[in-house]
Motif scaffolding. Structure first.
Motif, PDB file in Angstrom:
ATOM      1  N   ASP A  24       0.809  -1.224   0.000  1.00 44.27           N
ATOM      2  CA  ASP A  24       0.000   0.000   0.000  1.00 44.27           C
ATOM      3  C   ASP A  24       0.844   1.276   0.000  1.00 44.27           C
ATOM      4  N   LYS A  34       2.373   2.768  -2.531  1.00 44.55           N
ATOM      5  CA  LYS A  34       2.003   3.624  -3.653  1.00 44.55           C
ATOM      6  C   LYS A  34       0.660   4.316  -3.405  1.00 44.55           C
ATOM      7  N   LYS A  35      -0.242   3.573  -2.783  1.00 46.04           N
ATOM      8  CA  LYS A  35      -1.556   4.135  -2.481  1.00 46.04           C
ATOM      9  C   LYS A  35      -1.417   5.289  -1.495  1.00 46.04           C
ATOM     10  N   ASP A  36      -0.574   5.068  -0.476  1.00 44.32           N
ATOM     11  CA  ASP A  36      -0.349   6.123   0.516  1.00 44.32           C
ATOM     12  C   ASP A  36       0.323   7.340  -0.128  1.00 44.32           C
ATOM     13  N   GLU A  92       0.053   8.289  -3.230  1.00 48.34           N
ATOM     14  CA  GLU A  92      -0.944   8.982  -4.039  1.00 48.34           C
ATOM     15  C   GLU A  92      -1.842   9.856  -3.174  1.00 48.34           C
ATOM     16  N   MET A  93      -2.174   9.325  -2.002  1.00 49.31           N
ATOM     17  CA  MET A  93      -3.025  10.083  -1.082  1.00 49.31           C
ATOM     18  C   MET A  93      -2.308  11.340  -0.579  1.00 49.31           C
ATOM     19  N   MET A  94      -1.029  11.170  -0.223  1.00 46.54           N
ATOM     20  CA  MET A  94      -0.261  12.322   0.251  1.00 46.54           C
ATOM     21  C   MET A  94      -0.025  13.326  -0.870  1.00 46.54           C
ATOM     22  N   ARG A  95       0.178  12.823  -2.086  1.00 47.75           N
ATOM     23  CA  ARG A  95       0.344  13.711  -3.227  1.00 47.75           C
ATOM     24  C   ARG A  95      -0.936  14.528  -3.464  1.00 47.75           C
ATOM     25  N   GLY A  96      -2.084  13.856  -3.361  1.00 47.58           N
ATOM     26  CA  GLY A  96      -3.353  14.562  -3.515  1.00 47.58           C
ATOM     27  C   GLY A  96      -3.535  15.615  -2.438  1.00 47.58           C
ATOM     28  N   ASN A  97      -3.135  15.252  -1.222  1.00 50.32           N
ATOM     29  CA  ASN A  97      -3.209  16.211  -0.106  1.00 50.32           C
ATOM     30  C   ASN A  97      -2.325  17.416  -0.391  1.00 50.32           C
ATOM     31  N   TYR A  98      -1.117  17.124  -0.857  1.00 47.65           N
ATOM     32  CA  TYR A  98      -0.170  18.199  -1.166  1.00 47.65           C
ATOM     33  C   TYR A  98      -0.719  19.108  -2.274  1.00 47.65           C
ATOM     34  N   ASP A 100       4.109  13.991   8.595  1.00 45.91           N
ATOM     35  CA  ASP A 100       3.658  12.649   8.196  1.00 45.91           C
ATOM     36  C   ASP A 100       4.648  12.009   7.225  1.00 45.91           C
TER      37      ASP A 100
END
Length: 202
Positions: free
Chosen positions: A141, A143-145, A147-153, A192
């Motif tokens: 997971d 890569k999934k994490d 992607e989530m942090m990238r979206g947050n950024y 994080d």
């Protein structure tokens, strides 16, 4: 002859009394001070509330005095005090204007400084994200994490334009509040990312 002089003196005194008693309110000055108060309302009420309230109270005192004189018999009206209150009101308005200008400039500087700090935090988060993406150890997971942090950024970075717009429109207090929020959120993201790097022993 003496009676005639006394009569003439009495007429003169009566004429002076009528001239004084029938005084009219200094309407031009009253209108001007009200216009001046309205002219500083935007910045003064926002950036110098105390000075703004004092200016309002000073102008209200003028209105109250003019009304008090209007309720008197015409022969007993005097607007001397009204003129004194108008002068005091103009001074209070100028003080509110000066206080607002000083506070507004300070708010502008604070907004710009906080936005700059938020941008620096975003740069740090972006660098940390890049370092984390290069890690050889990539648990399940990961890569999934990422992607989530990238979206947050990306969502945080998109806020910069709005804050810059607020500064351009001179909403310095609003811009400062938004920049504070952005920096706090970006600092959390950076923390994080650092934690994730330690966790996967990158």
């Amino acid at each position: 002859m003496r009676n005639k002089k006394l009569a003439l003196l009495g007429v003169a005194v009566l004429a002076m009394t009528l001239a004084t008693g029938c005084a009219k309110p200094p309407q031009v000055e009253i209108d001007a001070v009200k216009a001046a108060l309205s002219g500083v309302e935007g910045d003064a009420s926002r950036y110098a509330a105390d000075s703004w309230n004092k200016a309002q109270q000073a102008v209200n005192a003028v209105s109250a005095e003019v009304e008090a004189q209007a309720n008197k018999f015409a022969l007993f009206r005097s607007y001397t005090k009204s003129k004194e209150l108008i002068a005091a009101s103009n001074q209070a308005i100028n003080e509110a204007k000066d206080a607002a200008a000083t506070a507004k400039e300070a708010a502008k500087n604070a907004a710009n400084e906080t936005l700059a700090a938020a941008k620096t935090s975003l740069e740090g988060a972006s660098a940390a994200m890049g370092d984390l993406a290069k890690c050889r150890r990539q648990p399940k997971d990961f890569k999934k994490d990422m992607e989530m942090m990238r979206g947050n950024y990306d969502g945080l970075a998109a806020q910069v334009a709005g804050i810059e717009g607020a500064i351009a429109s001179e909403d310095y207090l609003g811009a400062k509040a938004q920049a504070d929020s952005l920096k706090a959120s970006t600092d959390t993201l950076a923390a994080d990312l650092a934690s994730a790097k330690v966790k996967i022993k990158c």
